[in-house]
Motif scaffolding. Structure first.
Motif, PDB file in Angstrom:
ATOM      1  N   GLY A 110       0.982  -1.201  -0.434  1.00 23.92           N
ATOM      2  CA  GLY A 110       0.434  -0.302  -0.119  1.00 23.92           C
ATOM      3  C   GLY A 110       0.798   1.513   0.069  1.00 23.92           C
ATOM      4  N   THR A 111       0.728   2.555   0.976  1.00 24.90           N
ATOM      5  CA  THR A 111       1.110   3.675   0.654  1.00 24.90           C
ATOM      6  C   THR A 111       1.081   3.551   2.354  1.00 24.90           C
ATOM      7  OG1 THR A 111      -1.103   4.657   1.305  1.00 24.90           O
ATOM      8  CG2 THR A 111      -0.054   4.251  -1.057  1.00 24.90           C
ATOM      9  N   GLN A 113       0.628   5.874   3.883  1.00 24.82           N
ATOM     10  CA  GLN A 113      -0.473   6.428   5.003  1.00 24.82           C
ATOM     11  C   GLN A 113      -1.349   5.452   4.744  1.00 24.82           C
ATOM     12  OE1 GLN A 113      -0.773   9.542   6.501  1.00 24.82           O
ATOM     13  NE2 GLN A 113       1.212  10.226   5.210  1.00 24.82           N
ATOM     14  N   GLU A 114      -1.669   4.234   4.305  1.00 28.80           N
ATOM     15  CA  GLU A 114      -2.784   3.490   3.872  1.00 28.80           C
ATOM     16  C   GLU A 114      -1.814   2.065   3.668  1.00 28.80           C
ATOM     17  OE1 GLU A 114      -6.145   4.031   1.216  1.00 28.80           O
ATOM     18  OE2 GLU A 114      -6.444   6.437   2.514  1.00 28.80           O
ATOM     19  N   ALA A 115      -1.413   1.993   4.544  1.00 30.25           N
ATOM     20  CA  ALA A 115      -0.781   0.456   4.398  1.00 30.25           C
ATOM     21  C   ALA A 115      -1.477  -0.769   5.379  1.00 30.25           C
ATOM     22  CB  ALA A 115       0.322   0.546   5.326  1.00 30.25           C
ATOM     23  N   MET A 116      -0.906  -1.934   4.231  1.00 28.37           N
ATOM     24  CA  MET A 116      -1.844  -3.719   5.037  1.00 28.37           C
ATOM     25  C   MET A 116      -0.819  -3.609   4.675  1.00 28.37           C
ATOM     26  SD  MET A 116      -3.900  -3.107   1.556  1.00 28.37           S
ATOM     27  CE  MET A 116      -3.140  -3.035   0.091  1.00 28.37           C
ATOM     28  N   TYR A 117      -0.934  -4.675   5.875  1.00 28.50           N
ATOM     29  CA  TYR A 117      -0.261  -6.158   6.873  1.00 28.50           C
ATOM     30  C   TYR A 117      -1.456  -7.374   6.104  1.00 28.50           C
ATOM     31  CZ  TYR A 117       0.719  -1.674   8.229  1.00 28.50           C
ATOM     32  OH  TYR A 117       1.291  -0.358   9.010  1.00 28.50           O
ATOM     33  N   ASN A 184       6.288   5.195   7.144  1.00 23.48           N
ATOM     34  CA  ASN A 184       5.346   4.532   7.744  1.00 23.48           C
ATOM     35  C   ASN A 184       4.263   4.983   8.921  1.00 23.48           C
ATOM     36  OD1 ASN A 184       2.646   2.886   7.752  1.00 23.48           O
ATOM     37  ND2 ASN A 184       3.285   1.009   7.247  1.00 23.48           N
ATOM     38  N   ASP A 186       1.686   4.235  10.413  1.00 27.40           N
ATOM     39  CA  ASP A 186       1.073   3.296  10.916  1.00 27.40           C
ATOM     40  C   ASP A 186       2.777   2.977  12.854  1.00 27.40           C
ATOM     41  OD1 ASP A 186      -1.408   3.082  10.671  1.00 27.40           O
ATOM     42  OD2 ASP A 186      -0.437   1.030   9.070  1.00 27.40           O
ATOM     43  N   SER A 217      -1.318   1.691  15.247  1.00 25.13           N
ATOM     44  CA  SER A 217      -2.224   1.477  14.904  1.00 25.13           C
ATOM     45  C   SER A 217      -2.513  -0.180  13.404  1.00 25.13           C
ATOM     46  CB  SER A 217      -2.839   2.668  14.094  1.00 25.13           C
ATOM     47  OG  SER A 217      -2.201   2.864  13.349  1.00 25.13           O
ATOM     48  N   ALA A 218      -0.895  -0.724  13.059  1.00 26.79           N
ATOM     49  CA  ALA A 218      -1.280  -1.581  12.215  1.00 26.79           C
ATOM     50  C   ALA A 218      -2.363  -2.996  12.816  1.00 26.79           C
ATOM     51  CB  ALA A 218       0.011  -2.223  12.454  1.00 26.79           C
TER      52      ALA A 218
END
Length: 239
Positions: A110-111, A113-117, A184, A186, A217-218
């Protein structure tokens, strides 16, 4: 004639006695103890420090594990503030930097500001890691056997370290390509933890335990990532 000889002997005796007295007095003056050199006992153990560490992650989500060897380096300066007359106890604080590397299988896409895990399989990637550059403010209590005459002594230093995350970077390389995310949002900007160092002279062992999580916040599949850092290694103090 005999009288003259007696007078000569008396004069010779007194002359020798006077000469011996003079040399004895001169010798006593020459053997006087040297003046004591005034030594500043108000010394401080202000020090530069350099550390080399092995980084581990605790409280990992299910399926997450570390991969390969994760290292860290640190350095900085500490100001010493003795609190007892012998100056064997002190407080110290200062400023430093740390670079930490973590090899693990948390896939970050993702980015910033909007990361995905996600949890990556052991064969699902070629490279996966995140790194952090921290500004550190350690505050510690010190006990040592130092004196103003010797730089070699036993020490136990312990306290709390407050860190500000100045820069972060995650790298994932897999069959889909290469994903790089810097700074990141997060990641926790402020980290803190307890640490302890102990040893003799320049060489000391070191341990740090993070009290708050690396991520703020992840989540992975709805489960919050409460992972904290634990570090062990060596630290060198240089005056």
């Amino acid at each position: 004639m005999k009288r003259l000889q007696n007078q000569f002997r008396e004069k010779l005796f007194f002359s020798v006695l006077l000469l011996l007295s003079f040399f004895s007095l001169f010798g006593q003056e020459d053997k006087q103890a040297p003046k004591e050199v005034k030594i500043d006992s108000l010394y401080r153990e202000d020090q530069f420090y350099f550390g080399f560490n092995y980084n581990t992650l605790q409280e990992l989500p299910a399926g997450v594990s570390q991969q390969k060897f994760s290292i860290g380096i640190s350095g900085g300066f500490l100001r010493d503030m003795p609190i007892n007359k012998l100056r064997t106890k002190a407080f110290a604080t200062g400023l430093g930097v740390s670079y930490n590397n973590y090899n693990q299988n948390i896939g970050i896409t993702g980015t910033a500001q909007e990361a995905m895990y996600s949890v990556l399989g052991s064969s699902g990637f070629d490279k996966n890691k995140f790194t952090q550059l921290l500004i550190d403010v350690p505050v510690e209590f010190r006990w040592r056997t130092s004196t103003y005459e010797s730089y070699k002594f036993w020490r136990i230093y312990g306290g709390m370290k407050f860190s500000y995350l100045a820069y972060s970077k995650s790298v994932l390389e897999n069959s889909e390509g290469r994903t790089v995310i810097t700074n990141n949002a997060d990641f926790n900007k402020f980290l803190y933890g307890l640490y302890l160092s102990a040893g003799y002279n320049t060489f000391n062992v070191y341990a740090y335990y993070g009290l708050n999580p690396i991520f703020k916040s992840a989540e992975i599949d709805g489960q919050k990532i409460n992972t904290n850092a634990v570090t062990v290694g060596v630290i060198f103090y240089i005056l």
